[in-house]
Design a protein around this motif. Structure first.
Motif, PDB file in Angstrom:
ATOM      1  N   GLY A   1       0.789  -1.218   0.000  1.00  0.00           N
ATOM      2  CA  GLY A   1       0.000   0.000   0.000  1.00  0.00           C
ATOM      3  C   GLY A   1       0.822   1.268   0.000  1.00  0.00           C
ATOM      4  O   GLY A   1       0.280   2.353  -0.202  1.00  0.00           O
ATOM      5  N   VAL A   2       2.120   1.158   0.191  1.00  0.00           N
ATOM      6  CA  VAL A   2       2.986   2.330   0.210  1.00  0.00           C
ATOM      7  C   VAL A   2       3.322   2.739  -1.223  1.00  0.00           C
ATOM      8  O   VAL A   2       3.457   1.895  -2.102  1.00  0.00           O
ATOM      9  CB  VAL A   2       4.256   2.067   1.056  1.00  0.00           C
ATOM     10  CG1 VAL A   2       5.159   1.064   0.410  1.00  0.00           C
ATOM     11  CG2 VAL A   2       5.008   3.340   1.347  1.00  0.00           C
ATOM     12  N   ARG A   3       3.429   4.048  -1.468  1.00  0.00           N
ATOM     13  CA  ARG A   3       3.769   4.563  -2.788  1.00  0.00           C
ATOM     14  C   ARG A   3       5.229   4.256  -3.092  1.00  0.00           C
ATOM     15  O   ARG A   3       6.067   4.193  -2.185  1.00  0.00           O
ATOM     16  CB  ARG A   3       3.553   6.083  -2.857  1.00  0.00           C
ATOM     17  CG  ARG A   3       2.126   6.537  -2.691  1.00  0.00           C
ATOM     18  CD  ARG A   3       1.242   6.253  -3.865  1.00  0.00           C
ATOM     19  NE  ARG A   3       1.841   6.728  -5.120  1.00  0.00           N
ATOM     20  CZ  ARG A   3       1.399   6.392  -6.313  1.00  0.00           C
ATOM     21  NH1 ARG A   3       0.371   5.610  -6.455  1.00  0.00           N
ATOM     22  NH2 ARG A   3       1.988   6.863  -7.389  1.00  0.00           N
ATOM     23  N   CYS A   4       5.547   4.092  -4.380  1.00  0.00           N
ATOM     24  CA  CYS A   4       6.919   3.747  -4.756  1.00  0.00           C
ATOM     25  C   CYS A   4       7.239   4.231  -6.169  1.00  0.00           C
ATOM     26  O   CYS A   4       6.345   4.603  -6.928  1.00  0.00           O
ATOM     27  CB  CYS A   4       7.133   2.242  -4.670  1.00  0.00           C
ATOM     28  SG  CYS A   4       6.131   1.298  -5.827  1.00  0.00           S
ATOM     29  N   GLU A   5       8.531   4.209  -6.463  1.00  0.00           N
ATOM     30  CA  GLU A   5       9.011   4.487  -7.811  1.00  0.00           C
ATOM     31  C   GLU A   5      10.002   3.396  -8.173  1.00  0.00           C
ATOM     32  O   GLU A   5      10.877   3.062  -7.375  1.00  0.00           O
ATOM     33  CB  GLU A   5       9.668   5.860  -7.893  1.00  0.00           C
ATOM     34  CG  GLU A   5      10.086   6.223  -9.315  1.00  0.00           C
ATOM     35  CD  GLU A   5      10.594   7.646  -9.421  1.00  0.00           C
ATOM     36  OE1 GLU A   5       9.789   8.529  -9.787  1.00  0.00           O
ATOM     37  OE2 GLU A   5      11.793   7.851  -9.142  1.00  0.00           O
ATOM     38  N   VAL A   6       9.852   2.840  -9.364  1.00  0.00           N
ATOM     39  CA  VAL A   6      10.686   1.740  -9.831  1.00  0.00           C
ATOM     40  C   VAL A   6      11.623   2.242 -10.916  1.00  0.00           C
ATOM     41  O   VAL A   6      11.214   2.952 -11.825  1.00  0.00           O
ATOM     42  CB  VAL A   6       9.808   0.589 -10.380  1.00  0.00           C
ATOM     43  CG1 VAL A   6      10.666  -0.534 -10.935  1.00  0.00           C
ATOM     44  CG2 VAL A   6       8.873   0.066  -9.298  1.00  0.00           C
ATOM     45  N   GLN A   7      12.874   1.871 -10.798  1.00  0.00           N
ATOM     46  CA  GLN A   7      13.876   2.177 -11.823  1.00  0.00           C
ATOM     47  C   GLN A   7      14.192   0.893 -12.581  1.00  0.00           C
ATOM     48  O   GLN A   7      14.121  -0.181 -12.002  1.00  0.00           O
ATOM     49  CB  GLN A   7      15.151   2.744 -11.191  1.00  0.00           C
ATOM     50  CG  GLN A   7      14.943   4.062 -10.495  1.00  0.00           C
ATOM     51  CD  GLN A   7      14.444   5.157 -11.429  1.00  0.00           C
ATOM     52  OE1 GLN A   7      14.699   5.153 -12.623  1.00  0.00           O
ATOM     53  NE2 GLN A   7      13.701   6.096 -10.868  1.00  0.00           N
ATOM     54  N   PRO A   8      14.496   0.943 -13.817  1.00  0.00           N
ATOM     55  CA  PRO A   8      14.664   2.140 -14.640  1.00  0.00           C
ATOM     56  C   PRO A   8      13.317   2.695 -15.084  1.00  0.00           C
ATOM     57  O   PRO A   8      12.309   2.001 -15.087  1.00  0.00           O
ATOM     58  CB  PRO A   8      15.471   1.632 -15.837  1.00  0.00           C
ATOM     59  CG  PRO A   8      15.095   0.211 -15.975  1.00  0.00           C
ATOM     60  CD  PRO A   8      14.824  -0.277 -14.567  1.00  0.00           C
TER      61      PRO A   8
ATOM     62  N   VAL B   1       9.422  -6.745  -9.131  1.00  0.00           N
ATOM     63  CA  VAL B   1      10.734  -6.122  -9.217  1.00  0.00           C
ATOM     64  C   VAL B   1      11.547  -6.484  -7.980  1.00  0.00           C
ATOM     65  O   VAL B   1      11.005  -6.892  -6.947  1.00  0.00           O
ATOM     66  CB  VAL B   1      10.627  -4.583  -9.357  1.00  0.00           C
ATOM     67  CG1 VAL B   1       9.856  -4.208 -10.610  1.00  0.00           C
ATOM     68  CG2 VAL B   1       9.994  -3.949  -8.133  1.00  0.00           C
ATOM     69  N   ARG B   2      12.846  -6.304  -8.094  1.00  0.00           N
ATOM     70  CA  ARG B   2      13.737  -6.507  -6.958  1.00  0.00           C
ATOM     71  C   ARG B   2      13.760  -5.241  -6.110  1.00  0.00           C
ATOM     72  O   ARG B   2      13.614  -4.123  -6.619  1.00  0.00           O
ATOM     73  CB  ARG B   2      15.151  -6.833  -7.439  1.00  0.00           C
ATOM     74  CG  ARG B   2      15.250  -8.148  -8.178  1.00  0.00           C
ATOM     75  CD  ARG B   2      14.920  -9.305  -7.275  1.00  0.00           C
ATOM     76  NE  ARG B   2      15.372 -10.555  -7.892  1.00  0.00           N
ATOM     77  CZ  ARG B   2      15.283 -11.726  -7.296  1.00  0.00           C
ATOM     78  NH1 ARG B   2      14.757 -11.839  -6.096  1.00  0.00           N
ATOM     79  NH2 ARG B   2      15.713 -12.801  -7.910  1.00  0.00           N
ATOM     80  N   GLY B   3      13.970  -5.416  -4.818  1.00  0.00           N
ATOM     81  CA  GLY B   3      13.990  -4.295  -3.898  1.00  0.00           C
ATOM     82  C   GLY B   3      15.017  -3.234  -4.246  1.00  0.00           C
ATOM     83  O   GLY B   3      14.798  -2.041  -4.014  1.00  0.00           O
ATOM     84  N   LYS B   4      16.142  -3.641  -4.835  1.00  0.00           N
ATOM     85  CA  LYS B   4      17.191  -2.673  -5.173  1.00  0.00           C
ATOM     86  C   LYS B   4      16.763  -1.712  -6.276  1.00  0.00           C
ATOM     87  O   LYS B   4      17.366  -0.665  -6.436  1.00  0.00           O
ATOM     88  CB  LYS B   4      18.477  -3.396  -5.579  1.00  0.00           C
ATOM     89  CG  LYS B   4      18.401  -4.117  -6.909  1.00  0.00           C
ATOM     90  CD  LYS B   4      19.717  -4.754  -7.254  1.00  0.00           C
ATOM     91  CE  LYS B   4      19.687  -5.340  -8.652  1.00  0.00           C
ATOM     92  NZ  LYS B   4      20.987  -5.852  -9.038  1.00  0.00           N
ATOM     93  N   ASN B   5      15.714  -2.053  -7.019  1.00  0.00           N
ATOM     94  CA  ASN B   5      15.233  -1.198  -8.108  1.00  0.00           C
ATOM     95  C   ASN B   5      14.056  -0.320  -7.691  1.00  0.00           C
ATOM     96  O   ASN B   5      13.415   0.284  -8.548  1.00  0.00           O
ATOM     97  CB  ASN B   5      14.811  -2.045  -9.308  1.00  0.00           C
ATOM     98  CG  ASN B   5      15.970  -2.784  -9.914  1.00  0.00           C
ATOM     99  OD1 ASN B   5      17.111  -2.387  -9.745  1.00  0.00           O
ATOM    100  ND2 ASN B   5      15.688  -3.865 -10.599  1.00  0.00           N
ATOM    101  N   LEU B   6      13.779  -0.251  -6.387  1.00  0.00           N
ATOM    102  CA  LEU B   6      12.571   0.398  -5.925  1.00  0.00           C
ATOM    103  C   LEU B   6      12.871   1.330  -4.749  1.00  0.00           C
ATOM    104  O   LEU B   6      13.647   0.971  -3.865  1.00  0.00           O
ATOM    105  CB  LEU B   6      11.596  -0.700  -5.482  1.00  0.00           C
ATOM    106  CG  LEU B   6      10.279  -0.279  -4.899  1.00  0.00           C
ATOM    107  CD1 LEU B   6       9.167  -0.884  -5.742  1.00  0.00           C
ATOM    108  CD2 LEU B   6      10.149  -0.791  -3.493  1.00  0.00           C
ATOM    109  N   VAL B   7      12.277   2.524  -4.782  1.00  0.00           N
ATOM    110  CA  VAL B   7      12.331   3.438  -3.639  1.00  0.00           C
ATOM    111  C   VAL B   7      10.891   3.722  -3.225  1.00  0.00           C
ATOM    112  O   VAL B   7       9.991   3.759  -4.062  1.00  0.00           O
ATOM    113  CB  VAL B   7      13.088   4.747  -3.958  1.00  0.00           C
ATOM    114  CG1 VAL B   7      14.565   4.491  -4.082  1.00  0.00           C
ATOM    115  CG2 VAL B   7      12.559   5.409  -5.200  1.00  0.00           C
TER     116      VAL B   7
END
Length: 172
Positions: A84-91, A145-151
């Motif tokens: 439920g938390v907002r996030c941004e995925v890279q790339p 996605v993997r955690g390292k690609n997400l903030v």
């Protein structure tokens, strides 16, 4: 072929590595040097491989899975507090909401984050390639996605593309 009957995990790649290790161990034995791990001198002074009955044979696939389990263990998603938390995925700066957090046996080992994207920039609808559903999303709006690609954070609110348009007299 005979080796393959004895070991169902046999691969030419692993055989080549084992052979190279044996050659190096024999070279070191020839000069009376300390042998590499997994080798010892036999009663005739020749280098021989030490067989451990307690170890399972490994191949490239199990080695990769073990590495993924370490690199993508529970610590890799510690920064993701909850679904439920907002996030941004890279790339790509793709934004959305965390919809799932945990291991997915159908995918490569390790922890995954399921994301329900704001726009159709995903590769799934919340299901794995073999059809197991982990969260609900429209087709193309979900992804794992993997955690390292997400903030994560509230600063990654859904974008309004019309807010980004500038009323400029330079453009008609």
């Amino acid at each position: 072929d005979n080796k393959k009957k004895k070991n169902s995990h046999f691969s030419l790649r692993q055989h080549a590595k084992d052979h190279a290790l044996m050659v190096e161990a024999r070279r070191q034995a020839k000069f009376g040097l300390e042998l590499p791990k997994g080798f010892e001198y036999d009663e005739n002074g020749k280098a021989v491989r030490v067989e451990d009955d307690h170890t399972q044979p490994k191949n490239a696939a199990t080695d990769a899975a073990d590495a993924a389990a370490i690199e993508f263990g529970p610590d890799s998603v510690d920064h993701v507090t909850d679904a439920g938390v907002r996030c941004e995925v890279q790339p790509g700066g793709r934004r959305g909401v965390v919809a799932f957090l945990g291991e997915i046996p159908e995918l490569v080992a390790g922890h995954w984050v399921g994301v329900k994207f704001d726009e159709p920039v995903g590769k799934t609808n919340g299901t794995t390639p073999n059809g197991v559903r982990y969260f609900e999303a429209e087709p193309g709006y979900g992804g794992f996605v993997r955690g390292k690609n997400l903030v994560v954070g509230e600063e990654y609110a859904e974008r309004d593309i019309f807010d980004e348009l500038d009323d400029s007299e330079d453009e008609l």
